[in-house]
Design a protein around this motif. Structure first.
Motif, mmCIF file in Angstrom:
data_model
loop_
_atom_site.group_PDB
_atom_site.id
_atom_site.type_symbol
_atom_site.label_atom_id
_atom_site.label_comp_id
_atom_site.label_asym_id
_atom_site.label_seq_id
_atom_site.Cartn_x
_atom_site.Cartn_y
_atom_site.Cartn_z
ATOM 1 N N ASN A 1 0.703 -1.026 0.250
ATOM 2 C CA ASN A 1 0.068 -0.040 0.440
ATOM 3 C C ASN A 1 0.207 1.187 -0.232
ATOM 4 O O ASN A 1 0.433 2.414 -0.648
ATOM 5 N N GLU A 2 1.924 1.723 0.018
ATOM 6 C CA GLU A 2 3.002 2.329 0.751
ATOM 7 C C GLU A 2 3.264 2.703 -0.471
ATOM 8 O O GLU A 2 3.681 4.058 -0.981
ATOM 9 N N ILE A 3 3.247 1.601 -1.598
ATOM 10 C CA ILE A 3 4.216 2.320 -2.631
ATOM 11 C C ILE A 3 2.889 2.684 -3.758
ATOM 12 O O ILE A 3 2.823 3.727 -4.012
ATOM 13 N N PHE A 4 1.809 1.710 -3.255
ATOM 14 C CA PHE A 4 1.135 1.799 -5.046
ATOM 15 C C PHE A 4 0.187 3.645 -3.966
ATOM 16 O O PHE A 4 0.152 4.089 -5.189
ATOM 17 N N ASP B 1 1.831 8.029 -5.099
ATOM 18 C CA ASP B 1 1.502 9.606 -4.891
ATOM 19 C C ASP B 1 -0.249 10.252 -5.011
ATOM 20 O O ASP B 1 -0.746 10.569 -6.260
ATOM 21 N N ALA B 2 -1.287 9.687 -4.299
ATOM 22 C CA ALA B 2 -2.143 9.953 -3.553
ATOM 23 C C ALA B 2 -2.262 10.751 -2.643
ATOM 24 O O ALA B 2 -1.462 11.548 -2.646
ATOM 25 N N PHE B 3 -3.214 11.701 -2.525
ATOM 26 C CA PHE B 3 -3.630 12.536 -2.191
ATOM 27 C C PHE B 3 -4.163 12.158 -0.412
ATOM 28 O O PHE B 3 -5.169 10.857 -0.386
ATOM 29 N N ASP B 4 -4.120 12.772 0.446
ATOM 30 C CA ASP B 4 -4.135 12.169 2.403
ATOM 31 C C ASP B 4 -5.654 13.247 2.241
ATOM 32 O O ASP B 4 -5.173 14.087 2.517
ATOM 33 N N TRP B 5 -6.616 12.613 2.157
ATOM 34 C CA TRP B 5 -7.931 13.668 2.873
ATOM 35 C C TRP B 5 -7.896 13.072 4.777
ATOM 36 O O TRP B 5 -8.333 12.190 4.720
ATOM 37 N N SER C 1 -15.953 7.649 -13.712
ATOM 38 C CA SER C 1 -14.282 7.624 -13.037
ATOM 39 C C SER C 1 -13.934 6.001 -11.935
ATOM 40 O O SER C 1 -15.414 6.003 -11.921
ATOM 41 N N ILE C 2 -13.212 6.335 -11.483
ATOM 42 C CA ILE C 2 -12.431 5.440 -10.518
ATOM 43 C C ILE C 2 -11.797 5.922 -9.763
ATOM 44 O O ILE C 2 -10.837 6.254 -10.182
ATOM 45 N N VAL C 3 -12.037 5.720 -8.152
ATOM 46 C CA VAL C 3 -11.252 6.037 -7.472
ATOM 47 C C VAL C 3 -11.114 4.780 -6.450
ATOM 48 O O VAL C 3 -12.157 4.506 -6.329
ATOM 49 N N ASP C 4 -9.582 4.608 -6.140
ATOM 50 C CA ASP C 4 -8.773 3.414 -5.717
ATOM 51 C C ASP C 4 -8.973 4.418 -3.996
ATOM 52 O O ASP C 4 -7.913 5.138 -4.067
ATOM 53 N N SER C 5 -9.466 4.459 -2.306
ATOM 54 C CA SER C 5 -9.796 4.380 -1.827
ATOM 55 C C SER C 5 -8.525 3.751 0.094
ATOM 56 O O SER C 5 -9.452 2.512 -0.576
ATOM 57 N N LEU C 6 -7.924 3.341 0.464
ATOM 58 C CA LEU C 6 -7.393 2.900 1.647
ATOM 59 C C LEU C 6 -7.532 3.946 2.748
ATOM 60 O O LEU C 6 -7.730 5.427 2.934
#
Length: 149
Positions: free
Chosen positions: A3-6, A9-13, A32-37
């Motif tokens: 997850n850290e690598i993937f 380049d994600a943004f954090d809220w 659209s598709i958003v991948d969320s952790l």
């Protein structure tokens, strides 16, 4: 893939990582598709998307959903379809974060997540600005977050 690598380049809220993997412009606005952790315990206030159908595809972890008064839980490999105009919310439950895909049709709502991350607005402290931005993205808040603890 870690997850850290993937999510590099994600943004954090507020601890939730978002990565748009299919932008609206790539589909001529159709979806659209958003991948969320999302961390354990996280989840939005109850709300309605006036213009978009929303599909959750759970990859890891578990989420408890509230959809039009019905409570249910979904885990890896399961989906939830939320028709536009339906009041809903969710909360990550269990002992691990939840990674899920959010499919939006038509696309465009992913820009709400980007604006929230850019401003680092928090619920409930910044609700006036969150409500204003939400309104521009056809989102209406209707109640509190789900409390399943």
């Amino acid at each position: 893939m870690h997850n850290e690598i993937f999510y590099a380049d994600a943004f954090d809220w507020n601890g939730v990582k978002y990565k748009t993997i299919l932008p609206t412009k790539a589909t001529d606005g159709k979806m659209s598709i958003v991948d969320s952790l999302s961390p354990i315990g996280s989840g939005p206030p109850r709300h309605i998307h006036e213009a978009e159908d929303e599909i959750f595809v759970i990859l890891t972890g578990r989420c408890k959903f509230w959809l039009e008064g019905e409570l249910f839980t979904r885990g890896p490999g399961e989906t939830v379809f939320i028709p536009r105009g339906s009041e809903h919310t969710f909360q990550v439950v269990g002992d691990m974060p939840c990674r899920h895909l959010v499919v939006l049709t038509p696309g465009g709502f992913e820009e709400f997540f980007e604006e929230m991350a850019a401003g680092q607005f928090s619920v409930p402290d910044d609700m006036p600005v969150i409500v204003e931005v939400a309104g521009r993205h056809n989102l209406r808040f209707t109640g509190p977050p789900l409390d399943v603890n």
